[in-house]
Design an enzyme around this catalytic site. Structure first.
Site, PDB file in Angstrom:
ATOM      1  CG  ASP A 464      24.234  -8.022  51.150  1.00  6.72           C
ATOM      2  OD1 ASP A 464      23.514  -8.622  50.319  1.00  6.72           O
ATOM      3  OD2 ASP A 464      23.809  -7.112  51.886  1.00  6.72           O
ATOM      4  CB  SER A 545      11.359 -22.117  42.735  1.00  9.27           C
ATOM      5  OG  SER A 545      10.382 -22.733  43.559  1.00  9.27           O
ATOM      6  CE1 TYR A 558      12.288 -18.978  46.916  1.00  7.74           C
ATOM      7  CE2 TYR A 558      10.416 -20.259  46.114  1.00  7.74           C
ATOM      8  CZ  TYR A 558      11.773 -20.128  46.323  1.00  7.74           C
ATOM      9  OH  TYR A 558      12.618 -21.128  45.940  1.00  7.74           O
ATOM     10  CE  LYS A 562      14.435 -18.810  43.736  1.00 11.37           C
ATOM     11  NZ  LYS A 562      15.871 -18.945  43.468  1.00 11.37           N
TER      12      LYS A 562
END
Ligand code: ZN
Length: 661
Positions: A464, A545, A558, A562
């Site tokens: 993790d 992204s 998100y 990014k």
């Protein structure tokens, strides 16, 4: 040591070559007899040529074949008369010998005959077996090796003093054998080299081999039974921790000496630690290899830090002494040490691939066993240094080196990839492996790809990445396995819930930030000292992204994570440039062959935009479908020489997006 022959299996075999394959494999199955392509066997027979004449033929193990797995095509048929004439020559260079073996081979598709073919030819027996058995070497590599051999075997063997393997050895055997052998001899001991046996059947030759090695083992056992004190070492690693960066620093030095990046694999099992912690380990390990087959340079260094540098200097001095060899135009086989013994750590094996390093380690583990037994018997005495030198510069080895093709782009380098179990991360790991890099693949999920799991260059670690301790442990484990870190692909990320900002909880925001951003801060920080030591300079690829240059509604966490990650990469590029570390960002879009996209989800999204699935997948300027593999290949190429002068860049992999362009 016992015969592994199965009566029923053996009796079913109808032809000589099948029997030769069967008993060769039995010999190859025992690693104390035959290691990694070492040892060889033969059978003599008759073969009819195109003119209808019968010719005497020696079927000898071909090079590149391993006795443990050999098949009939692994035996090269060579004209026996040609071999016997060669044995009468006064001199034959190794290159000439290799050419003659080729010329005498009766099948153009056969592998190159073993360099010990002439030796097999001059022994006047149908079946011949040869090994470099550990127990035999433990007997011969002692101050009174010859006496031990005589006491152990009596008149059942012919004994040939040590000479370089190859033509000279074959010539010496041809000269000395007839005078020495009697009806009682069933084998031949080559001092510091190995054992030959022969017989009228495959079984007889093999079983005599087992019988003689068993006698050597019993002799060793009997002689050392009167209590030689064991080493006082406990066989455990001292508590002082050896850090990943110390190993990486050593790897940098070894790679520098080798002139190419090398992997370092660390082995710390109790038997190894017991040996390397012996007070006389330095003396024992510096004498040289157990046999020419075990040629592997060893160096024991007491500590890290300054001593490592001194050790590299010593190494350079060693090579300077051998300047004569270099002046003669010989290629230096491998100017770096292959085995390094460190009391604090154990055995470190260097190689251009994890497989090579593992082979080196296995050979040296046998050497440790041989040295320990010889030492208990009387005292370890290896080959004279001169012979080792000759072996290392052996022109056949030179030829082999020259034949070796262009190495893979990232051979000897180590890549760490996060999220390596699936999707883009898996593709990145595969692209790195395909270029010869060793890969440490981190993922929450276990890697299930069979090819990756089988590849010795791959180490999968369930981790993790938001857990700092887990990340530190994973890096430490990776460095112990491969020696350092050169390349890194930070890919692992989560999309988070699609939710408008008005409904975005801080918990959801944090969850996305922890994986997509915070974890990468830890990874970059911990990797930095290792990447700094990368022989060719460190390279990092960030998987960003399309949402960075062209965000969409509903995925604030998100997109923001990014974007922050991209900014982190840009600052990293500025800070690490002086350390020769490059970092670049890829912005993929529309990668549908990942676990995130089910058939169902794809249908739903396509329908949402009023498109067919095909139209939806290629909904970009170039009208192309983009796959994980496209991203993996570009990530790998970003680490290659084409981008050697690019850092801090952002490159889209999206088929062209009208909002980005
Ligand atoms: Zn041999």
């Amino acid at each position: 040591m016992k015969s592994l022959l199965n009566e029923t299996d053996y009796e079913q075999l109808t032809d000589d070559l099948a029997r030769r394959v069967y008993t060769s494999r039995l010999l190859g199955r025992d690693a104390t007899l035959v290691l990694h392509g070492g040892g060889n066997t033969s059978v003599k027979g008759v073969r009819r040529n195109i003119f209808g004449e019968d010719e005497e033929v020696l079927y000898i193990k071909g090079s590149g074949w391993d006795l443990a797995t050999i098949e009939a095509p692994g035996f090269a048929p060579v004209r026996l008369s040609h071999m016997l004439r060669l044995a009468q020559l006064e001199a034959l260079t190794d290159i000439e010998m290799a050419n003659e073996l080729r010329v005498a081979t009766l099948d153009p598709a056969a592998p190159a005959p073993s360099v010990e073919a002439i030796l097999h030819a001059v022994l006047p027996y149908k079946w011949v077996d040869h090994s470099h058995a550990d127990a035999l070497i433990a007997l011969t590599n002692t101050p009174h090796g010859l006496d031990h051999i005589r006491a152990c075997f009596g008149d059942s063997v012919v004994v040939i003093p040590y000479v370089m393997p190859g033509f000279i050895l074959a010539r010496e055997v041809a000269r000395q054998f007839p005078a020495q052998h009697t009806d009682k001899t069933i084998g031949m001991v080559l001092m510091n080299h190995g054992l030959f046996t022969w017989g009228n059947t495959a079984r007889e030759s093999y079983e005599r081999h087992i019988e003689l090695v068993a006698r050597a083992e019993q002799y060793l056992q009997a002689q050392v039974s009167d209590a030689v004190p064991e080493s006082t070492s406990t066989g455990t690693a001292p508590t002082s921790a050896v850090h990943a960066r110390d190993i990486a620093a050593l790897r940098a030095d070894v790679s520098k000496a080798a002139g190419v990046p090398m992997l370092l694999a660390t082995y710390s099992d109790p038997a190894i630690l017991t040996f390397v912690q012996r007070p006389d380990a330095a003396k024992l390990s510096q004498q040289g290899p157990a046999t020419p087959d075990h040629v592997i340079r060893t160096k024991r260094i007491p500590l890290f830090g300054r001593d490592v540098a001194r050790y590299v200097e010593e190494y350079k001095a060693y090579y300077a002494q051998n300047a004569a060899g270099q002046a003669a135009g010989l290629v230096i086989l491998d100017p770096a040490p292959r085995i390094i013994l460190i009391p604090e750590l154990g055995l470190i094996s260097a190689g251009r691939s994890a497989k090579d390093a593992a082979i080196g380690a296995e050979i040296y583990q046998h050497t440790i066993d041989i040295i320990t037994r010889a030492d208990k018997l009387e005292g370890w005495q290896a080959l004279p240094a001169r012979d080792i030198f000759e072996m290392e510069y052996w022109d056949l080895e030179q030829a082999k080196l020259k034949r070796a093709g262009k190495p893979a782009a990232f051979a000897g380098e180590v890549a760490l990839v996060t999220g390596a179990a699936s999707g883009i991360g898996k593709a990145c790991a595969q692209s790195m492996l395909a270029r010869g890099a060793a890969v440490i693949g981190l993922d929450l999920q276990p890697v299930r790809d069979a090819a990756m799991l089988k590849d010795k260059n791959f180490l999968g670690i369930e981790c993790d990445i938001t857990d700092e301790t887990a990340v530190l442990n994973a890096i430490e484990a990776g460095v112990r396995r491969f020696g350092g870190l050169d390349l890194m692909v930070l890919n692992a990320g989560i999309f988070g819930k699609t939710v408008p900002i008005s409904g975005l909880s801080l918990a959801e925001w944090d969850k996305v930030m922890r994986v997509n951003l915070d974890a990468n801060v830890t990874l970059l920080r911990e990797a930095h000292p290792l990447l700094k030591l990368a022989p060719r300079g460190g390279r990092v690829v960030i998987i960003g992204s399309k949402n960075v240059p062209a965000p969409g509604p509903g995925v604030a966490a998100y997109s923001a994570s990014k974007a922050a990650l991209t900014q982190l990469a840009r600052v990293t590029a500025l800070e690490w440039g002086a350390d020769r570390i490059r970092i670049n960002v890829l912005h993929p879009n529309q990668i549908f062959d990942t676990g995130l996209w089910t058939e169902e989800a794809l249908n739903a999204r396509a329908a949402h935009y009023g498109l067919t699935v095909e139209q939806y997948k290629t909904n970009n300027v170039l009208k192309v479908e983009i796959t994980s593999r496209d991203v993996g290949e570009l990530a790998a190429e970003l680490c290659g020489p084409l981008f050697a002068k690019t850092t801090g860049a952002q490159i889209p992999v999206d088929g062209g997006n009208d909002r980005v362009i």
